[in-house]
Design a protein around this motif. Sequence first.
Motif: not given
Lengths: 630, 630
Positions: B374-382
């Motif tokens: 989830a953390q990787d995901l939001i970093d990617f999304d940002r």
Amino acid sequence: MVKESNVDVLVIGAGPAGLMAGNALVRAGVNVRVIDKRPKKVVAGQADGIQPRTIEVFQSYGIAEPLIRQGNQMHLVAFYNPSPSGGITRDGRAPDVSAPSARYPFEITLHQGAIEAIFLDSMRQYGLQIDRPVIPTAIKLDDRPEVLESLDSYPVEVTLNHLSDEQEETSETEIVHAKYVLGADGAHSWVRGQLNFTMDGEQTDYVWGVVDMIPETTDFPDIRNRVAIHSTNGSCMVIPREGDVVRLYIQLSDDDAREVINAKGRIDKTRWTPQRLMAIAKRSFQPYTIEFPEEVNWWTLYIIGQRVASSFSLKERIFIAGDACHTHSPKAGQGMNASMNDSHNLAWKIAYVLRGWADPSILKTYELERRKYAQDLIDFDRKFAKLFSGKPRTEENHDGVTHDEFLAAFQQFGGFSTGIGIQYSPSQLTHPDNQPLAVQIEIGKRMPPQIVLSAANGRPYELQDFLPSDTRFKIVVFAGDLDAQVQRGRVEAFASGLGREGGVLKRFGDRTKGSKSGQEEGGEVKGIVKRKPWEEVFEILTVMAGKKETVNYTSVPTILRSHWTKVFVDDVDTQGVRGGKAYLTYGISPEGAVVVVRPDGYVGMVASLEGGAADVETYFASFMRPSTLP
Amino acid sequence: MVKESNVDVLVIGAGPAGLMAGNALVRAGVNVRVIDKRPKKVVAGQADGIQPRTIEVFQSYGIAEPLIRQGNQMHLVAFYNPSPSGGITRDGRAPDVSAPSARYPFEITLHQGAIEAIFLDSMRQYGLQIDRPVIPTAIKLDDRPEVLESLDSYPVEVTLNHLSDEQEETSETEIVHAKYVLGADGAHSWVRGQLNFTMDGEQTDYVWGVVDMIPETTDFPDIRNRVAIHSTNGSCMVIPREGDVVRLYIQLSDDDAREVINAKGRIDKTRWTPQRLMAIAKRSFQPYTIEFPEEVNWWTLYIIGQRVASSFSLKERIFIAGDACHTHSPKAGQGMNASMNDSHNLAWKIAYVLRGWADPSILKTYELERRKYAQDLIDFDRKFAKLFSGKPRTEENHDGVTHDEFLAAFQQFGGFSTGIGIQYSPSQLTHPDNQPLAVQIEIGKRMPPQIVLSAANGRPYELQDFLPSDTRFKIVVFAGDLDAQVQRGRVEAFASGLGREGGVLKRFGDRTKGSKSGQEEGGEVKGIVKRKPWEEVFEILTVMAGKKETVNYTSVPTILRSHWTKVFVDDVDTQGVRGGKAYLTYGISPEGAVVVVRPDGYVGMVASLEGGAADVETYFASFMRPSTLP
């Protein structure tokens, strides 16, 4: 008072030929009725091999999925021959299907009951169920010319007896008036008998047994492959089936054969047991061991013979199809396939005549196309049976059949025995001109499969999935590279010719009444399609040359793209694996070509883009009735 | 009197995360209940993109077929940027999925209602339906250690209000005692609120609109591709959907964004209309024309933000999953996929603990594995949102985002945004040793797909189809060439080690009570299988090196072939097209290797054949409870 009724098509017999006909006709919106004498559908044994071409045909009706899901697949055939040290030894394995263009490179085995259930399920969705148990007791044709020529007459009168389920006693008599009757009532066809057609051909002395069972244990490494065993103990064929079931075809010795044949020259099954069959097999498998179960699923004995009916129809009003037309060895795996493809060939033609779209003369092409095939089939079967039932070549028997002879025959007939090599003779429906424009799209053969990409979104599709058995003719336009000015001119000229006033689409395509064609269940295509009037009769597909990265489907003239799903590009998919070989494989030059595919998937004609619209018009004018006044 | 009841697992929320959990658990034979506050399932709009890895997961549950049949496929992405002459121009197209090991090299778009219906249909076959409309009003955990440690306790008490369909008024109150509770109740999760978990992260100023509709007409050649449009008028993304539906994501200008955000910093949808969204799109599409319909299917506005919950569980008795754990931009296409894969990760672990097979400590790996993702995901999304919402580089704006920057980011994150690159951290369930034995079977990632042939009949299969989500661990034995004496010795040693008294199969596999594992619906395998006791827990698959023409599946030691369908050979199929690359692609040497795949399809460990049985034992001993006394 005897009940009377009218029906457009009466199908007699709900085996594979009858079910294929019933399903195809009801999907085409035809008023059809299917009767059968059996109170229930068969549940075990009998024919069970589905060839690659037949799988394609199932797919074209949208019913391949349950067949593939339930069936066993045979991909390899193994050849065993006498070993110098006694017993048998494997001489090799080869692909079971050697036809290079096979879309499904395997055969499917599944018991006949399951295959019939697929048809019954499909027909039920269209509201058609089998009338059973019902037997026909009389049939007559009113053959006055004015009656035969009328589209509105019901010239065939059939008397039916409805039986009660239990006692097979008559409970009701009915007279049916039909426009067309199809006798799909098997090798001992009652319809054929009433028409006094003879079965011409011969019977051999070879007697074979068949047994379906699940082996208890075996160390035979090919028990899940098709296997041809030539042993000094007699020949044997292994056909793996769904689940863990195995079918064995086992040759009886000459002495055994004499034992089971009665004074009338027929098999007397009471003189034999499945245990004796399995005992022969056990010896033929040595040095491998195989332990059989006490109970078998099904078994039978048969004499190999090859025969074709003297005629396939009476005045193109009463037809016969399937085993009623031709009989041969079961183990060549041809029987059920030939039967279903007979009906597949006939059904759309009857639909076109009933709709008033085509001249009734197209019905003559049924016998033209299917009789030649039946004759080829029994010739093949005779040769194959001789090779397989013959003694193997050994040290002691120098006249025997060698492995190389057998293998060569197996491969030579590959295209034929898979159903893929079948080519229909020239006729109204099959114009053999212009073949050089698309050398590998052989006119009279089925349109070969090919992966192409949607030009609008790069998704790979099997082109065959856009050729469903929906009773429409498919006009496949190989448009070439539309970014090239000259080529674009050719395509635009073809499009104008096709769409002009008095051109093919308007002259033969505007059907405002009386038809209900199937939707695209055969393929995977989804989309909200607003059909143009001519789309009841014609489907136009355009295959561009180009690259998925740069192609614009919007470059195709609008008449050649009724929807974005109908335009393709001949390029490799995003994985670099499939597609991009259509022009090359089909033998089509950059100048393009036009291919007309019949509703049954067979190639009717080939034309050029330049001037091709006129050729397409000539083709359809040879059998279609104009939809509008000229 | 208030109704009270017990349940092993209570799932709150029947969106994608809750449905994946309910379906997985009921298939595993778990006593599970799913409640939802909505009277009916959603019917339009909302999330709709299914990534390649999620399609694999659907396939593992045997439910990919309806998804693929109904959905639209995106194979290509097109990039449009400002043209020097004004308007936009295409800079190229690229594969939408760039992960080379994707089994399904495309994304599927389908509206959320249809996706939910697939789960509902599947669950119904197992007798599970959603309780709705039902809302939870109180939840408490009895956190005394002796209660938490007991397998028989029901430490979570949830109060439910059953609403009437129409007025959403309470008609009945119920108290449910649950062993485990899963809060899958969305971005505004009630469960998360009750647990006082916070959502940590930030919100941007970017406001986007979404509209689903069928364009009337357009000459835009990429309307059926995913398209990223960077225009000086704002950014826009095209997502083609099932049928002819198209979804547009449309960026609002800073001025427009201020107009729709109210005093509380939230979107006020009443200040905007879909017509205004489409008017922006029309300008961004120039010089292409697009005509929109008067009525749209669905539309919304949203502010881009990225947040992760402070914790994913309370004492591993109450969990949250899906949007309750993480929120991000819809157009990265991550939301629904992350949600479903949360539950997919958790479900089998709960089943193992409930059965008493595994230590409850494995439940800690849920947060370990999914929080990092989830953390990787939001970093990617940002990063992605910034690139996409940023102004494009033009003559006037030298600080803008270039096409090359955007394309590079798109491809760099390919493995991640497809769901395929996800790798779980080392834990009890993921032992990172021995990676060099199979370099491309990355421990902690999903087992990559590969075509192998049945050694018994040459039929090609996708190996992933033998790794269904049936709660069994798969022990995949890459046995090498069994015709080589030394290698045969290795394989036999491994087989003896596995099957010995006190070995893995007997020690952890003999489960004589209390379990019901799913059959193999995930794959295509048919066959009459008599399961050994340990086959409740373990599935052993053997992949031989060799040629289909000569391989004998009967050479494999019997413990490594419980049925003929479980033995494969790494060879190319009869068409010479697929297969024959497993050892090469996986990076496995001729000496072979053993791979343990977890029930969710992720690689748990790798071992050698030589001495590997002990490693496999160590792996399972780290979390499994012995089935027999030592």
